[in-house]
Design an enzyme around this catalytic site. Structure first.
Site, short mmCIF file in Angstrom:
data_model
loop_
_atom_site.label_atom_id
_atom_site.label_comp_id
_atom_site.label_asym_id
_atom_site.label_seq_id
_atom_site.Cartn_x
_atom_site.Cartn_y
_atom_site.Cartn_z
N THR A 141 -25.61 17.72 -16.56
CA THR A 141 -24.45 18.58 -16.34
C THR A 141 -24.67 19.95 -16.94
OG1 THR A 141 -23.19 16.57 -16.72
CG2 THR A 141 -21.96 18.61 -16.57
N SER A 142 -25.15 19.97 -18.17
CA SER A 142 -25.30 21.26 -18.81
C SER A 142 -26.35 22.10 -18.07
CB SER A 142 -25.69 21.09 -20.27
OG SER A 142 -26.93 20.43 -20.36
N HIS A 153 -26.54 4.33 -19.04
CA HIS A 153 -27.36 5.40 -19.60
C HIS A 153 -27.44 5.23 -21.09
CE1 HIS A 153 -25.69 6.91 -15.84
NE2 HIS A 153 -26.92 7.30 -15.67
N GLY A 177 -17.48 23.31 -12.89
CA GLY A 177 -17.22 22.13 -13.72
C GLY A 177 -15.75 21.77 -13.83
N HIS A 219 -29.04 15.71 -24.19
CA HIS A 219 -28.67 17.12 -24.17
C HIS A 219 -29.76 18.02 -24.75
CE1 HIS A 219 -26.19 20.59 -23.79
NE2 HIS A 219 -26.25 20.84 -25.08
N GLY A 220 -30.38 17.56 -25.85
CA GLY A 220 -31.45 18.35 -26.45
C GLY A 220 -32.62 18.52 -25.49
N ARG A 221 -33.04 17.42 -24.92
CA ARG A 221 -34.20 17.48 -24.02
C ARG A 221 -33.89 18.34 -22.79
NH1 ARG A 221 -37.83 12.27 -23.11
NH2 ARG A 221 -38.08 12.72 -25.32
N GLY A 222 -32.70 18.17 -22.24
CA GLY A 222 -32.32 18.96 -21.06
C GLY A 222 -32.31 20.45 -21.36
N GLY A 228 -27.49 11.11 -24.89
CA GLY A 228 -28.60 11.49 -25.76
C GLY A 228 -29.60 12.45 -25.16
#
Ligand code: ADP
Ligand code: MG
Length: 580
Positions: free
Chosen positions: A440-441, A217, A482, A397-400, A395
């Site tokens: 995950t988030s 990834h 989690g 996390h922002g997009r998700g 990388g």
């Protein structure tokens, strides 16, 4: 560099649609991914693979007779959602049960796990087989924590052939786990990969250097070394994998020399010239080795070596025929698709029917504003959070968070228009978040919002104590899903202090607005303090050293969101009598 795209946000969806069109003789697109075009005339176990996009031919490229029955296709490098996994499994199921098989990543484990619970509850027997082949990602003592990389291919192949041969669910699972236990991979990266639309690769290697122990990834290698010659590289890869030879005593090996995306086949063949003789000299017979691109990482340059120590049963399934868009072996007789094609049962979604009190409707308006604020804040913070996640994670996390919060806001607006109270509005928002964010988030935020909504309900405006309890319900849902604890360097490091601080302050009579903002300040401080921690959960764990000095992205975004939404959640003046 990824050069061909329209809106980068649509890249994965467009790629899947194009793939399904080009290979419509073998696959058909369904909600959440793709399944085989033809359905078996007698029930067989459905092998459903999956994970994020960006790994072609994994995972949709290996759908077909002798291999997978379906693939759940998430966004780039992002776990698919629970709903996607559920939907593909329903379409792939032919009546003999489903086995989800995927690399060991927290988001995938949670989403496939929750989809399995749902399928089992509906009477579709569903099992999970995780792939943990990457020897660089944890020590042998913690082998179950290892992530899955190119070894996915062998495990999926073996399970696909076993299912095709008519083994039952328990036996396919047993064979899959045996294949995983016998498989080891080491990878190396020469350059990072670049998301469609991104200016910069996820990581860079200094000129003349190579990263050993890469992930798929765009995670950088565990450490950088001088770029070796092909012979030295081959020796290094073989030495490292053979150092982990399992105790079985097997002398026959399935071998994959895998290119990561922009390493040429010719380069791999040069490397093979070293790898193969070394393995033969070590006493092994190489059984149908594969040299090529089987599990990739967008346009990353790099290679990995996978060995599977075969017994007779594994060898039988490894060498069995298969016919898929990206991979063919031997001659497969398969039923012409149109003759046996039947549409899977459509999954009817009932129109929501809300009943709520006027009081809860008023509070729902504030919750809607909280989601509006959240979506706007995350849009503004997308690149900051992505950069933070790229240091030791992938990388995304922002997009998700942007995708999740935007979907949550849309769903909440719709629920509000249909008359939802606060609880139902937040639950609907949570479901949409989990479905669209991936990662995950995403699954955690989605499940947490649903728990928050369920606790708030659709009847009363929450008292400060009820609000604190609802936040606690959010936190408990995340803990149980989690399983991260304080100090593991996850969003729990900001969330648990927030929940405790809010409870304490509200309990001792502090006004709720003040209690919330003080709790938010505590969460912000706690998120900042995660910079000093080593990650013990999630994708960042194998790169723990690189993560030190940077706060956890999930904790950072959580503290930001909880700070911003305070005025909305505490907006309703609470009568003193209700204040306990
Ligand atoms: P992914 O790790 O799947 O790429 P994101 O990048 O969106 O997902 O989110 C990463 C964040 O998820 C981490 O920074 C961490 O806060 C959080 N996280 C990872 N694993 C867990 C877990 N087991 N429990 C709670 N939070 C977690
Ligand atoms: Mg991430």
């Amino acid at each position: 560099m990824t050069r061909i795209f329209n809106d980068p946000a649509d890249f994965a969806d467009e790629a899947l649609a194009g793939f399904c069109d080009a290979h419509s003789d073998l696959v058909r697109q369904v909600e959440g991914g793709a399944v085989r075009r033809g359905r078996p005339s007698t029930p067989k176990v459905a092998v459903v693979t999956g994970g994020g996009s960006g790994h072609y031919p994994a995972f949709a490229g290996i759908i077909g007779p002798g291999f997978a029955d379906g693939a759940v296709v998430g966004n780039i490098f992002t776990s698919p959602s629970t709903q996607q996994a559920y939907s593909v499994a329903k379409a792939a199921n032919s009546g003999a049960g489903v086995v989800f098989t995927y690399g060991n990543y927290a988001g995938d484990v949670m989403n496939f796990g929750m989809a399995s619970e749902r399928l089992n509850a509906e009477g579709i027997a569903t099992e999970n087989v995780l792939v943990t082949d990457d020897i660089a990602s944890a020590s042998p003592a913690e082998i179950e924590k290892r992530r899955g990389i190119a070894g996915d291919f062998v495990v999926f192949k073996v399970m696909g052939a076993a299912a095709e041969a008519g083994l039952d669910l328990a036996s396919v699972v047993r064979v899959g786990r045996k294949a995983n236990d016998a498989t080891r991979t080491i990878g190396t990266a020469f350059s990072g990969c670049t998301f469609p639309g991104a200016e910069q690769p996820l990581f860079r290697l200094p000129k003349g250097k190579m990263g050993l122990g890469l992930g798929i990834h765009g995670e950088p290698g565990l450490f950088d070394t001088e770029l070796p010659t092909a012979v030295e590289l081959g020796q290094e890869l073989v030495r490292r994998v053979l150092a982990e030879t399992p105790a079985s005593g097997a002398t026959r090996l399935a071998v994959i020399l895998n290119g990561l995306g922009s390493t040429k086949h010719e380069e791999l063949f040069v490397l093979w010239r070293t790898v193969a003789p070394l393995l033969r000299e070590a006493g092994y017979t190489l059984v149908m080795p594969e040299v090529g691109e089987l599990v990739t990482s967008l346009d990353m340059a790099g290679a990995s070596l996978t060995l599977t120590w075969l017994d007779d049963e594994l060898e039988q399934y490894w060498t069995a025929p298969a016919l898929t868009p990206a991979y063919r072996r031997g001659a497969v007789g398969f039923e012409a698709s149109s003759a046996v094609y039947t549409e899977a049962d459509p999954d009817h979604v009932a129109e929501a029917d809300y009943s709520s009190t006027a009081e809860s409707r008023a509070y729902a308006a504030h919750c809607l504003q909280a989601l509006d604020t959240t979506a706007a804040l995350l849009r503004d913070s997308e690149s900051m959070l992505g950069d933070m996640d790229a240091i030791a994670g992938d990388g995304d996390h922002g997009r998700g968070m942007v995708r999740g919060s935007a979907a949550a806001l849309d769903a909440a607006r719709e629920a509000f228009e249909l008359g939802a109270g606060a609880g139902s509005l937040l639950a609907a928002a949570g479901d949409a978040w989990a479905d669209k964010a991936g990662g995950t988030s995403g699954v955690l935020w989605g499940a947490g919002l649903r728990a928050l909504g369920e606790r708030l309900g659709d009847a009363e405006t929450p008292t400060p104590a009820a609000l604190a309890e609802s936040v606690r319900a959010f936190a408990e849902r995340l803990s149980s899903l989690g399983k991260a604890e304080i100090g593991d360097k996850t969003m729990m490091d900001a969330l648990l202090p927030f929940a405790a601080s809010l409870e304490d302050r509200v309990g001792s009579g502090t006004a709720v607005e003040e209690a919330w903002s003080a709790a938010a300040a505590d969460a912000t401080a706690a998120a900042g303090a995660t910079a000093e921690l080593r990650p013990l959960k999630g994708r960042a764990r194998p790169l723990a050293e690189k993560s030190i000095g940077t706060p956890d992205p999930g904790a950072t975004s959580l503290a930001m969101v909880f700070t911003a939404v305070g005025p909305h959640f505490t907006a309703v003046p609470v009568p003193a009598a209700a204040n306990n």
